[in-house]
Design a protein around this motif. Structure first.
Motif, PDB file in Angstrom:
ATOM      1  N   ASP B 168       0.869  -1.178   0.000  1.00 43.88           N
ATOM      2  CA  ASP B 168       0.000   0.000   0.000  1.00 43.88           C
ATOM      3  C   ASP B 168       0.903   1.225   0.000  1.00 43.88           C
ATOM      4  O   ASP B 168       1.723   1.409   0.897  1.00 43.88           O
ATOM      5  CB  ASP B 168      -0.847  -0.038   1.287  1.00 43.88           C
ATOM      6  N   PRO B 169       0.797   2.069  -1.021  1.00 44.60           N
ATOM      7  CA  PRO B 169       1.693   3.227  -1.078  1.00 44.60           C
ATOM      8  C   PRO B 169       1.601   4.116   0.167  1.00 44.60           C
ATOM      9  O   PRO B 169       2.574   4.779   0.526  1.00 44.60           O
ATOM     10  CB  PRO B 169       1.256   3.982  -2.333  1.00 44.60           C
ATOM     11  N   ALA B 170       0.462   4.083   0.798  1.00 49.08           N
ATOM     12  CA  ALA B 170       0.303   4.914   1.998  1.00 49.08           C
ATOM     13  C   ALA B 170       1.211   4.452   3.134  1.00 49.08           C
ATOM     14  O   ALA B 170       1.472   5.182   4.098  1.00 49.08           O
ATOM     15  CB  ALA B 170      -1.151   4.893   2.449  1.00 49.08           C
ATOM     16  N   ARG B 171       1.691   3.209   3.043  1.00 51.94           N
ATOM     17  CA  ARG B 171       2.527   2.672   4.114  1.00 51.94           C
ATOM     18  C   ARG B 171       3.979   3.156   3.997  1.00 51.94           C
ATOM     19  O   ARG B 171       4.732   3.114   4.981  1.00 51.94           O
ATOM     20  CB  ARG B 171       2.472   1.136   4.026  1.00 51.94           C
ATOM     21  N   VAL B 172       4.366   3.618   2.797  1.00 54.50           N
ATOM     22  CA  VAL B 172       5.771   3.965   2.584  1.00 54.50           C
ATOM     23  C   VAL B 172       6.265   5.049   3.561  1.00 54.50           C
ATOM     24  O   VAL B 172       7.331   4.891   4.173  1.00 54.50           O
ATOM     25  CB  VAL B 172       6.029   4.346   1.109  1.00 54.50           C
ATOM     26  N   SER B 205       5.226  10.221  -8.785  1.00 55.43           N
ATOM     27  CA  SER B 205       6.147   9.353  -8.036  1.00 55.43           C
ATOM     28  C   SER B 205       7.396  10.118  -7.615  1.00 55.43           C
ATOM     29  O   SER B 205       7.886   9.982  -6.500  1.00 55.43           O
ATOM     30  CB  SER B 205       6.542   8.138  -8.874  1.00 55.43           C
ATOM     31  N   ILE B 206       7.912  10.933  -8.549  1.00 57.34           N
ATOM     32  CA  ILE B 206       9.101  11.737  -8.228  1.00 57.34           C
ATOM     33  C   ILE B 206       8.811  12.647  -7.030  1.00 57.34           C
ATOM     34  O   ILE B 206       9.599  12.716  -6.067  1.00 57.34           O
ATOM     35  CB  ILE B 206       9.505  12.595  -9.460  1.00 57.34           C
ATOM     36  N   ASP B 207       7.648  13.309  -7.100  1.00 55.46           N
ATOM     37  CA  ASP B 207       7.304  14.223  -6.017  1.00 55.46           C
ATOM     38  C   ASP B 207       7.146  13.473  -4.697  1.00 55.46           C
ATOM     39  O   ASP B 207       7.558  13.960  -3.632  1.00 55.46           O
ATOM     40  CB  ASP B 207       6.014  14.981  -6.365  1.00 55.46           C
ATOM     41  N   ALA B 208       6.526  12.295  -4.783  1.00 47.64           N
ATOM     42  CA  ALA B 208       6.325  11.506  -3.569  1.00 47.64           C
ATOM     43  C   ALA B 208       7.658  11.095  -2.965  1.00 47.64           C
ATOM     44  O   ALA B 208       7.843  11.133  -1.731  1.00 47.64           O
ATOM     45  CB  ALA B 208       5.474  10.280  -3.875  1.00 47.64           C
ATOM     46  N   VAL B 209       8.591  10.717  -3.809  1.00 47.83           N
ATOM     47  CA  VAL B 209       9.924  10.329  -3.318  1.00 47.83           C
ATOM     48  C   VAL B 209      10.570  11.513  -2.594  1.00 47.83           C
ATOM     49  O   VAL B 209      11.069  11.380  -1.466  1.00 47.83           O
ATOM     50  CB  VAL B 209      10.818   9.875  -4.494  1.00 47.83           C
ATOM     51  N   LEU B 210      10.527  12.674  -3.241  1.00 47.25           N
ATOM     52  CA  LEU B 210      11.208  13.837  -2.663  1.00 47.25           C
ATOM     53  C   LEU B 210      10.538  14.269  -1.353  1.00 47.25           C
ATOM     54  O   LEU B 210      11.213  14.707  -0.412  1.00 47.25           O
ATOM     55  CB  LEU B 210      11.236  14.987  -3.671  1.00 47.25           C
ATOM     56  N   ALA B 211       9.212  14.099  -1.302  1.00 49.05           N
ATOM     57  CA  ALA B 211       8.507  14.492  -0.079  1.00 49.05           C
ATOM     58  C   ALA B 211       8.967  13.667   1.120  1.00 49.05           C
ATOM     59  O   ALA B 211       8.885  14.117   2.267  1.00 49.05           O
ATOM     60  CB  ALA B 211       7.001  14.332  -0.297  1.00 49.05           C
ATOM     61  N   LEU B 212       9.462  12.462   0.848  1.00 46.05           N
ATOM     62  CA  LEU B 212       9.903  11.586   1.948  1.00 46.05           C
ATOM     63  C   LEU B 212      11.332  11.888   2.387  1.00 46.05           C
ATOM     64  O   LEU B 212      11.819  11.302   3.354  1.00 46.05           O
ATOM     65  CB  LEU B 212       9.782  10.125   1.511  1.00 46.05           C
ATOM     66  N   GLU B 213      11.992  12.758   1.625  1.00 44.56           N
ATOM     67  CA  GLU B 213      13.347  13.194   1.962  1.00 44.56           C
ATOM     68  C   GLU B 213      14.294  12.037   2.285  1.00 44.56           C
ATOM     69  O   GLU B 213      14.914  12.004   3.351  1.00 44.56           O
ATOM     70  CB  GLU B 213      13.307  14.183   3.150  1.00 44.56           C
ATOM     71  N   PRO B 214      14.406  11.076   1.374  1.00 39.36           N
ATOM     72  CA  PRO B 214      15.357   9.985   1.627  1.00 39.36           C
ATOM     73  C   PRO B 214      16.785  10.507   1.513  1.00 39.36           C
ATOM     74  O   PRO B 214      17.008  11.618   1.022  1.00 39.36           O
ATOM     75  CB  PRO B 214      15.039   9.004   0.504  1.00 39.36           C
ATOM     76  N   ASP B 215      17.725   9.669   1.914  1.00 35.63           N
ATOM     77  CA  ASP B 215      19.133  10.051   1.762  1.00 35.63           C
ATOM     78  C   ASP B 215      19.627   9.748   0.344  1.00 35.63           C
ATOM     79  O   ASP B 215      20.595  10.330  -0.133  1.00 35.63           O
ATOM     80  CB  ASP B 215      19.993   9.263   2.763  1.00 35.63           C
ATOM     81  N   HIS B 216      18.939   8.801  -0.271  1.00 37.58           N
ATOM     82  CA  HIS B 216      19.459   8.227  -1.516  1.00 37.58           C
ATOM     83  C   HIS B 216      18.284   7.757  -2.360  1.00 37.58           C
ATOM     84  O   HIS B 216      17.280   7.288  -1.827  1.00 37.58           O
ATOM     85  CB  HIS B 216      20.363   7.040  -1.137  1.00 37.58           C
TER      86      HIS B 216
END
Lengths: 621, 401
Positions: B168-172, B205-216
């Motif tokens: 579930d994407p909401a779990r990420v 998807s790109i925006d979602a990734v950036l919103a999570l502020e991963p290191d990598h």
């Protein structure tokens, strides 16, 4: 028992001493698959020259290609004894080539005979090429013996086609013999008829010798074997002879007759047919149509009808593997020994590398040469689209002969002329509309149309040769479900509005794709070829325009879009070996790329572009 | 199935693998060949059954893999390789987190006990967003893991469905937060070019990734691999074949947006916030360092020798049980092949590839074609432009042919 003469009777028909009235020289005129060879084989068997055990189907056709395709390319002559009543006769059966490309050879074979057996398949009726050869035989005043073959076939309609033949050659339908080469039915009667109807040869035994060459074959052991028909005088072993067209002299190392293996004889007299061996190694030194005479007692005038073979169709031939070029050169040098009509010279193409420009008598000649090169010499070849010979007259009245589109001159052209042919098409009447449309699209002019029988039509057209060498034959066959047949004969030249279309890849001309076409067809050719290349050439890292141009005017354009991405997105530990192997393959592939300007084109793309609709091997069988 | 014949002598590494070893890092890859579901696009060596029989079950897998670690250690010693502490460890799959955290910890402990972990060693595990809990992640961190890479793939439910991803994407966001709370560095994997994915969906998807502020971030173009369920669906016309131009557009978009957000590329498909966030384990692949791959089908490399293990877990387990290394095949690279690899791997990196004097002459043409950056090229370094990153294969061929 068939009437094979006794030894005593045979003594009267020995070569070199057979009285002319005991000779009968005849040929067989037939279409490719109408059973000529089977019938000839049956005659060899019935006359005892070949026993059943030694019988090889289609004995007379030597080359594998001939045997496989069931067609005769090279004619030969066989001497057969035959007894009628209390008299022994020597029959010389001269095999004629069965294809339009070899009509000159056919004419020489006919000139060596007094009679012709016209063989027609009783299930199919006469075909265009047979008709053309029949007319040639009638012009030469040969006695025609019409024969309906394959009467054993369930589909045979001998009555119908006997009517057709009677209409064509005169006489009654009942004059048509009905035979089956396969079962042997009617063949004895045919041999008797030949003796009865074919006139014996006439000549002056005391005149200086004149013998006409009707075939010349290269044999790797014996050199050139020359087949002749003696008209006047006598040829004897060991004497010196002269070829009248070239004045070249040779010694007769051997003279004899084929029955059917070569058998040396004491010579050849008036009316006789046999072979000569002089030790020459190239058929060009012993040309079909030339007259042979004695050196010591030469004739003053040659027999008429000699002609140098004229190549009519040209095509570039290239080894697919460039390193095979020397092998191709050697193969052509060997092939030439056996083919006086084959001409070639080196040619270099940007797209295809080193190769040769070859001249052929026609399309079949081209195909046969190519197939022999591939098969006998184990070469993989690509041929460019065939073209004819053009005469270009410039405004300053100078002329240029063009056998290759790349030789088409730039500058101010006054006119271009092209060879035209008289074509005869025989077809069931249902297809007349289709055929007329085809011929019209190819700039044909209808000369006439006749019904051979209620449902078969003969159409006569004038057509530019250039329009029929490409795919006319295949199209004709496929649009008439194989029923129509075609024959043509070069009839002259005509001025036409012809232009050269060039194909440019990113502005660089790709020589192998230039074509000389009628102005009205230039656009269609340009669209077709640019479209094809767009499909075949892989995307490059930059945009590549493909253009078709007449002179400096662009008439069609396609674009290969730039490739934007080639990289595999991930490459981790387990991907490395695979990725390196892929690189090795890419590097190997790049070596086989042809560079046109900055564009890299796999040779396969050029080959596919040249062969996709020129490849007709399968449809012709 | 009968186990392969046991060789009389243990397998020996070829001579020469030790040459220069002290200059190279040693990494360990641990393959976990199990998943709960096989995704339609996946051609990795993974199995969904919990019980493959003959010692190849999920429950006994860690023990078996630890067996290979012991055999590897003996082989390294026999080959005369110097004792080296392990710089990086990477658990991949499959889905490593399908095994209990303590099993993963046990495997890591075996590596540490056998060779020792270098100071600041990078220890990564891949994880599915739906296969880990906060306690799992805390347990992994406690066991010495430093980094987790989540297979997020997309933020768009339709795209995830095409990929057969079950999470579930909401779990990420939850798992990312739990990982951070546990002190783990976080990487997110995303896939672009899934059949049917629109540019807009990719942007989401790109925006979602950036919103999570991963290191990598790792961003991969989808490759339809032969033999996968997805390849069959494409062949039947149920899915469109991914289009290279579409993928190029999506890559350019991602690379530009990531860069603007502070994630610079350091390898064609990999982006990191800071130099220390780059995945050192993967860099070792591209720099041709040494690594030992543990597990079925795992690939290894030592000083110009590459080999790979038998693929199926069952014969793999049989071989370990018999006390022999489970290799399937290998290749000893020629100097020319090593040079090819040096270029094809090194060109992928943003630090650039020092091509060597013999190839410097080829750089200007690549610069003028817009494939390499001009300034580094003047110093003999091949550094790809954005366009060049998409056409890296062309660049490699032109540098190696």
């Amino acid at each position: 028992m068939p009437p094979i003469p006794s030894a005593a009777l045979n003594a009267r028909i020995l070569p070199a001493s057979t009285p002319a009235e005991l000779l009968r020289n005849f040929c067989i005129i037939a279409h490719i698959d109408h059973g000529k060879s089977t019938l000839a084989d049956r005659m060899l068997q019935l006359t005892g020259v070949v026993d059943a055990r030694a019988m090889r189907a289609q004995y007379l056709d030597r080359m594998d290609i001939e045997r496989e395709r069931g067609i005769t390319i090279k004619s030969q002559a066989v001497r057969m004894p035959w007894q009628v009543g209390e008299t022994a006769y020597a029959l010389n059966m001269i095999d004629t080539p069965g294809h339009v490309d070899f009509s000159y050879e056919v004419s020489r074979s006919l000139a060596a005979c007094e009679g012709a057996v016209l063989v027609v398949d009783a299930a199919q009726g006469i075909e265009a090429q047979t008709l053309a050869n029949l007319y040639m035989a009638m012009e030469n005043d040969l006695t025609i013996i019409p024969v309906l073959n394959k009467i054993d076939l369930p589909a045979a309609q001998p009555e119908k086609f006997a009517d057709e033949l009677a209409n064509l050659i005169g006489g009654e339908p009942d004059d048509c013999l009905r035979v089956s080469g396969k079962t042997g039915e009617g063949v004895l009667e045919l041999l008797d008829k030949i003796v009865e109807l074919v006139p014996p040869p006439v000549g002056d035994p005391n005149a200086p010798a004149r013998a006409m060459i009707f075939d010349s074959v290269y044999d790797s052991y014996r050199g050139v074997i020359t087949y002749v028909r003696v008209i006047d005088g006598q040829l004897s072993p060991r004497e010196k002879i002269v070829m009248m067209s070239t004045r070249a002299t040779h010694e007769l190392l051997e003279i004899g007759v084929s029955s059917p293996e070569p058998t040396p004889s004491a010579g050849l007299g008036v009316g006789e047919v046999g072979y000569l061996i002089t030790g020459v190694k190239d058929v060009r030194q012993s040309r079909v149509g030339d007259t042979v005479t004695n050196f010591g007692k030469p004739a003053t005038t040659a027999l008429g009808g000699y002609r140098d073979p004229q190549p009519m169709v040209f095509s570039g031939l290239y080894p697919i593997d460039g390193s095979d070029y020397p092998a191709l050169r050697d193969a052509l040098d060997k092939l030439k020994l056996n083919d006086a009509a084959l001409v070639y010279e080196p040619e270099t193409s940007v797209a295809l590398g080193f190769g040769f420009r070859l001249g052929f008598l026609g399309l079949l000649h081209l195909e046969i040469c190519r197939e022999r090169l591939e098969r006998e010499f184990n070469l993989d070849l690509i041929s460019t689209a065939p073209n004819v010979i053009y005469k270009v007259t410039m405004e300053d009245r100078s002329t240029v002969t063009v056998t290759n589109p790349s030789e088409f001159p730039e500058g101010k052209i006054a006119e271009v002329s092209e060879p035209v042919v008289k074509a005869t098409i025989l077809s069931p009447s249902d297809f007349v509309g289709t055929i007329m449309e085809m011929c019209q699209n190819r700039r044909g002019t209808l000369l006439g149309m006749d019904y051979l029988s209620a449902d078969r039509v003969e159409l006569r057209y004038t057509l530019p040769l250039g329009e029929i060498i490409f795919d006319f034959f295949d199209q004709l066959k496929s649009r008439t479900r194989g029923y129509a047949s075609l024959d043509y004969d070069i009839s002259g030249e005509q001025v036409a509005n012809l232009v050269k279309v060039d194909i440019l890849l990113q502005g660089e001309q790709v020589d192998a794709f230039s074509a000389i076409v009628h102005r009205d067809k230039a656009y269609a050719y340009g669209v077709m070829m640019t479209g094809k290349l767009r499909e075949l050439i892989p995307r490059q890292q930059f945009e590549v325009p493909i253009q078709a141009a007449v002179g400096s005017r662009i008439i069609a354009r396609e674009t290969i879009r730039a490739m934007r991405k080639d990289v595999l997105a991930k490459c981790y530990g387990g991907d490395i070996s695979r990725k390196r192997k892929l690189l090795e393959k890419q590097k190997e592939g790049k070596k086989r790329m042809k560079q046109i300007g900055r564009v890299e084109v796999p040779q396969e793309a050029f080959i596919a572009a040249l062969s996709s609709d020129g490849d007709s091997k399968d449809t012709k069988k | 199935m009968t186990p392969p014949a046991t060789p009389a002598t243990p397998w020996l590494l070829p001579e020469g693998v030790a040459v220069g070893a002290s200059e190279r890092d040693l990494g360990v890859y641990l393959h976990v060949p199990f998943c709960s579901v096989r995704c339609g696009y996946c051609d990795f060596n993974t199995y969904t059954a919990t019980e493959l029989g003959g010692g190849a079950s999920q429950a006994s897998y860690a023990t078996t893999a630890i067996g290979e670690i012991a055999l590897a250690d003996a082989a390294l010693r026999d080959a005369g390789l110097p004792a080296r502490e392990v710089s990086t460890v990477f658990l991949g799959g499959g889905t490593p987190t399908l095994l209990p955290a303590h099993e993963l910890a046990r495997m890591l402990a075996a590596v540490a006990d056998t060779w020792g972990l270098a100071d600041g060693a990078e220890v990564t595990t891949e994880a599915n967003p739906d296969s880990v809990t906060a306690p799992d992640l805390a347990a992994l961190a406690a066991a010495g893991f430093t980094r987790v890479s989540f297979g997020m793939q997309s933020a768009v439910p339709e795209v995830l469905a095409t990929l057969d991803r079950t999470h579930d994407p909401a779990r990420v966001p939850d798992v990312v937060r739990w990982a951070r709370d546990a002190g783990l560095a976080v990487s997110l994997d995303v896939i672009y070019g899934t059949p049917g994915e629109s540019e807009d969906q990719w942007r989401r998807s790109i925006d979602a990734v950036l919103a999570l502020e991963p290191d990598h971030i790792s961003a991969y173009a989808l490759v339809v691999e032969a033999g996968t369920k997805m390849a069959a669906r494409v062949r039947r016309g149920e899915l469109p074949m991914p289009d290279g131009d579409d993928e190029a557009t999506k890559y350019e978009l991602a690379a530009t947006v990531f860069d603007a957000a502070g994630y610079g590329w350091y390898e064609i498909s990999n982006f990191a916030r800071r130099p220390q966030d780059r995945c050192r384990h993967n860099i070792a692949y591209w720099r041709s360092h040494d690594w030992w791959g543990i597990g079925p089908g795992a690939h290894s490399h030592l000083g110009g020798y590459r080999w790979w293990n038998v693929k199926h877990p069952r014969p793999y387990a049989d071989r370990i049980a018999a006390g022999t290394l489970p290799l399937a095949d290998g290749e000893h690279l020629t100097p020319a092949q090593r040079e090819d690899e040096r270029i094809l791997l090194g060109i992928r990196l943003a630090e650039g590839l020092d091509v060597g004097a013999h190839l410097v002459g080829r750089l200007p043409g690549l610069v003028s074609d817009g494939l390499l950056q001009a300034a580094p090229a003047r110093d003999g370094v091949a550094l790809l432009t954005l366009r060049g990153r998409l056409l890296a294969d062309t660049v490699v061929v032109r540098l190696t042919d």
